[in-house]
Design an enzyme around this catalytic site. Structure first.
Site, PDB file in Angstrom:
ATOM      1  N   LYS A   1       1.009  -1.264   0.003  1.00 42.30           N
ATOM      2  CA  LYS A   1      -0.162   0.206   0.060  1.00 42.30           C
ATOM      3  C   LYS A   1       0.697   1.398  -0.011  1.00 42.30           C
ATOM      4  O   LYS A   1       0.316   2.190  -0.375  1.00 42.30           O
ATOM      5  CB  LYS A   1      -0.991  -0.047   1.051  1.00 42.30           C
ATOM      6  CG  LYS A   1      -2.242  -0.936   0.949  1.00 42.30           C
ATOM      7  CD  LYS A   1      -3.065  -0.845   2.432  1.00 42.30           C
ATOM      8  CE  LYS A   1      -4.232  -1.930   2.059  1.00 42.30           C
ATOM      9  NZ  LYS A   1      -5.205  -1.756   3.357  1.00 42.30           N
TER      10      LYS A   1
ATOM     11  N   ASP B   1      -9.971   2.861   1.865  1.00 41.62           N
ATOM     12  CA  ASP B   1     -10.103   2.383   3.560  1.00 41.62           C
ATOM     13  C   ASP B   1     -10.620   3.602   4.356  1.00 41.62           C
ATOM     14  O   ASP B   1     -11.468   3.181   5.313  1.00 41.62           O
ATOM     15  CB  ASP B   1      -8.734   1.891   3.966  1.00 41.62           C
ATOM     16  CG  ASP B   1      -8.284   0.447   3.476  1.00 41.62           C
ATOM     17  OD1 ASP B   1      -9.247  -0.336   3.031  1.00 41.62           O
ATOM     18  OD2 ASP B   1      -7.131   0.384   3.443  1.00 41.62           O
TER      19      ASP B   1
HETATM   20  P1  NAP Z   1       0.344  -3.449   8.560  1.00 40.95           P
HETATM   21  O1  NAP Z   1       0.779  -2.383   7.483  1.00 40.95           O
HETATM   22  O2  NAP Z   1       0.993  -4.642   8.413  1.00 40.95           O
HETATM   23  O3  NAP Z   1       0.385  -2.887  10.182  1.00 40.95           O
HETATM   24  C1  NAP Z   1      -0.184  -3.494  11.296  1.00 40.95           C
HETATM   25  C2  NAP Z   1       0.743  -2.847  12.299  1.00 40.95           C
HETATM   26  O4  NAP Z   1       0.175  -3.916  13.437  1.00 40.95           O
HETATM   27  C3  NAP Z   1       2.149  -3.175  12.493  1.00 40.95           C
HETATM   28  O5  NAP Z   1       2.746  -2.249  12.028  1.00 40.95           O
HETATM   29  C4  NAP Z   1       2.526  -3.477  13.669  1.00 40.95           C
HETATM   30  O6  NAP Z   1       2.831  -2.117  14.451  1.00 40.95           O
HETATM   31  C5  NAP Z   1       1.168  -4.167  14.493  1.00 40.95           C
HETATM   32  N1  NAP Z   1       1.120  -5.515  14.471  1.00 40.95           N
HETATM   33  C6  NAP Z   1       1.573  -6.378  13.563  1.00 40.95           C
HETATM   34  N2  NAP Z   1       1.652  -7.666  14.056  1.00 40.95           N
HETATM   35  C7  NAP Z   1       1.052  -7.598  15.324  1.00 40.95           C
HETATM   36  C8  NAP Z   1       0.824  -8.448  16.294  1.00 40.95           C
HETATM   37  N3  NAP Z   1       1.202  -9.701  16.312  1.00 40.95           N
HETATM   38  N4  NAP Z   1       0.267  -7.994  17.441  1.00 40.95           N
HETATM   39  C9  NAP Z   1       0.178  -6.674  17.915  1.00 40.95           C
HETATM   40  N5  NAP Z   1       0.225  -5.648  16.945  1.00 40.95           N
HETATM   41  C10 NAP Z   1       0.879  -6.009  15.631  1.00 40.95           C
HETATM   42  O7  NAP Z   1      -0.985  -3.843   8.185  1.00 40.95           O
HETATM   43  P2  NAP Z   1      -2.324  -2.586   7.802  1.00 40.95           P
HETATM   44  O8  NAP Z   1      -2.375  -2.866   6.457  1.00 40.95           O
HETATM   45  O9  NAP Z   1      -2.132  -1.775   8.749  1.00 40.95           O
HETATM   46  O10 NAP Z   1      -3.445  -3.624   8.522  1.00 40.95           O
HETATM   47  C11 NAP Z   1      -3.658  -3.850   9.847  1.00 40.95           C
HETATM   48  C12 NAP Z   1      -4.935  -4.765  10.207  1.00 40.95           C
HETATM   49  O11 NAP Z   1      -6.175  -4.033   9.724  1.00 40.95           O
HETATM   50  C13 NAP Z   1      -4.958  -6.018   9.462  1.00 40.95           C
HETATM   51  O12 NAP Z   1      -5.438  -6.960  10.191  1.00 40.95           O
HETATM   52  C14 NAP Z   1      -5.670  -5.788   8.229  1.00 40.95           C
HETATM   53  O13 NAP Z   1      -6.357  -7.033   7.654  1.00 40.95           O
HETATM   54  C15 NAP Z   1      -6.810  -4.794   8.737  1.00 40.95           C
HETATM   55  N6  NAP Z   1      -7.403  -4.127   7.755  1.00 40.95           N
HETATM   56  C16 NAP Z   1      -8.803  -4.379   7.514  1.00 40.95           C
HETATM   57  C17 NAP Z   1      -9.384  -3.432   6.609  1.00 40.95           C
HETATM   58  C18 NAP Z   1     -11.002  -3.895   6.346  1.00 40.95           C
HETATM   59  O14 NAP Z   1     -11.487  -3.228   5.092  1.00 40.95           O
HETATM   60  N7  NAP Z   1     -11.463  -4.429   7.185  1.00 40.95           N
HETATM   61  C19 NAP Z   1      -8.771  -2.660   5.827  1.00 40.95           C
HETATM   62  C20 NAP Z   1      -7.405  -2.396   6.083  1.00 40.95           C
HETATM   63  C21 NAP Z   1      -6.783  -3.182   7.159  1.00 40.95           C
HETATM   64  P3  NAP Z   1       3.495  -2.114  15.722  1.00 40.95           P
HETATM   65  O15 NAP Z   1       4.935  -3.031  15.377  1.00 40.95           O
HETATM   66  O16 NAP Z   1       4.173  -0.586  15.643  1.00 40.95           O
HETATM   67  O17 NAP Z   1       3.021  -2.341  17.095  1.00 40.95           O
END
Ligand code: NAP
Length: 433
Positions: A65, A101
């Site tokens: 992204k 989003d």
């Molecule tokens: P990302 O870029 O991978 O970021 C997720 C963040 O969560 C990481 O930067 C990390 O931050 C933290 N993290 C990762 N693994 C973790 C764990 N096991 N426990 C606690 N914190 C953890 O992902 P993203 O795109 O931001 O998406 C995040 C979530 O939102 C995903 O589950 C995704 O499926 C969901 N999402 C849903 C929608 C929807 O339409 N419903 C849209 C977008 C995203 P730190 O290292 O700083 O803690």
């Protein structure tokens, strides 16, 4: 024919093709939605190919992204503020990046009456989804926003992130937004915050949609908090992308129809049978699995296949070790889909095992009357019934309230196993209508 797709790392579990293809069907359009897996090195090359094939656009997902922004000609203001693009529009030879989003999250919060204006908000995570939530909080003038990271020192300085201990120190959180994958399939046993933090929250929005009820949401619901998952957000962001590609304005009724179609049974497709030893869980479970063309799993059998006889485990290692094995078996079973899961009679004593099973399954308590159990149960090979009839009565009295507490459905099993299975099928049909 409209061509669109999703570009990302691993896409095999994506619901996007279902959403977009249903959108086109409902809107009387013809379209095809492709899944395009690629690594970052080949991202630009893939976009060139897709654009040359006449695609209207693509959605972009983890982990591209942010990286994809380098491959674009124009970036919309909201995507620029967030620093992430999830939708690309190919228009007049140009690539325009958007972030739908942002719209999806706003729509989810609005729909559930979760107000940002003037609220104290905590956002978990420091990735693209967290940045999207932060931009929305700023635009909606939240009173206070904490972006919470496991390692704030590594997070983007723009986020001003704090560690999880800051949540312990804060006395009230109006809305907690989970923008981490903690609790997402297959890591369904994880919860990003403690019960004490959940207790401080008024409402919780989890962006995760698979499973439908993460451990975080289950705990929040148990504590009487407002709790919603990310499925509506997923649908709304997809339909907003369609607005960008096709020019047809976002329509809430279409979004609702698609959302309703996805709500069940994917996230809670399992049927979990609980009840006393000898209540008929295994026999009823096998009949159910046959009737519904489901798979069948038995947590006791899973443990015995891996560790040997349950009686021996109790004799040599004790009940606590057995309960730990049972928790692991429950988590494995919870990762399956369309599966009837028969459980050991004492599984309700391990809250974490029940939480895991409830995330992906509807829990059915098979209530066999005590007099029938007393006449029928063979106590040999059942370590907790070594004390005979009195022990069976004591266990029944101790566990009945727990069975009822965890059950979504209670079935009176006074008749045959087949009758019991038919009653369950009928009840589940009523629930899923
Ligand atoms: P990302 O870029 O991978 O970021 C997720 C963040 O969560 C990481 O930067 C990390 O931050 C933290 N993290 C990762 N693994 C973790 C764990 N096991 N426990 C606690 N914190 C953890 O992902 P993203 O795109 O931001 O998406 C995040 C979530 O939102 C995903 O589950 C995704 O499926 C969901 N999402 C849903 C929608 C929807 O339409 N419903 C849209 C977008 C995203 P730190 O290292 O700083 O803690």
């Amino acid at each position: 024919m409209i061509k669109a797709g999703l570009i990302g790392g691993k896409l095999s579990h994506s619901l996007s093709p279902q959403i977009h293809e249903k959108y086109w069907r409902l809107s009387g359009m013809l379209g095809r939605y492709a899944l395009i897996e690629t690594d970052e090195r080949h991202l630009k090359e893939r976009l060139d190919e897709i654009q040359a094939l006449g695609f209207a656009g693509v959605n972009v997902t983890i982990p591209h992204k942010t990286a994809v922004m380098r491959c674009l000609d124009v970036i919309s203001p909201e995507a620029d503020a967030i620093g992430a693009v999830n939708t690309i529009h190919f228009r007049s030879g140009k690539r325009i990046g958007h972030n739908t989003d942002y719209f999806g999250l706003k729509s989810l919060l609005d729909r559930n009456g979760f107000t940002l204006t003037g609220s104290r908000v905590a956002i978990l995570g420091s990735g693209g989804a967290a940045r999207c939530a932060l931009a929305l909080c700023r635009d909606e003038q939240a009173a206070e926003v904490l972006v919470v990271s496991r390692s704030p020192e590594k997070a983007d300085a723009m986020l001003n992130a704090v560690g999880y201990e800051a949540l312990d120190a804060s006395d009230r959180i109006d809305l907690l937004i989970n923008a981490t994958p903690s609790g997402m399939f297959p890591h369904t046993g994880e919860c990003p915050v403690s019960d004490a933090v959940i207790q401080k929250c008024e409402n919780i929005a989890d962006m995760i949609y698979n499973p439908a009820r993460t451990l975080l949401l289950q705990k929040a619901a148990k504590l009487g908090k407002g709790a919603v998952n990310g499925l509506w957000m997923l649908c709304a962001q997809a339909i907003k992308a369609q607005e960008i590609w096709t020019g047809r304005p976002f329509e809430e009724p279409i979004c609702r129809t698609i959302y309703e179609g996805l709500k069940e049974p994917v996230p809670r497709s399992n049927i979990v049978l609980i009840g006393m030893p000898g209540s008929g869980k295994s026999t009823v479970g096998q009949i159910l699995a046959e009737r519904l063309f489901y798979r069948f799993a038995d947590t006791d059998a899973m443990i015995e296949a891996q560790h040997g006889l349950i009686q021996t485990i109790f004799d040599t290692q004790g009940e606590a070790v057995f309960r730990d094995m049972e928790l692991k078996a429950a988590r494995q079973a919870a990762c399956r889909q369309n599966c009837v899961v028969s459980t050991g009679g004492g599984i309700v004593q391990t809250g974490a095992a029940m939480d895991a099973l409830k995330e992906t399954g509807i829990v059915v308590y098979i209530d066999r009357p005590l007099e029938k159990l007393l006449n029928e149960v063979d106590i040999s090979g059942r370590p907790l019934l070594a004390g005979g009839r009195q022990q069976l009565i004591a266990l029944f009295q101790k566990r009945r309230a727990l069975y009822r507490q965890y059950a979504d459905v209670v079935i009176d099993n006074s008749g045959s196993a087949r009758q019991c299975a038919e009653q369950i099928i009928q009840k589940l049909e009523d629930i899923r209508k």
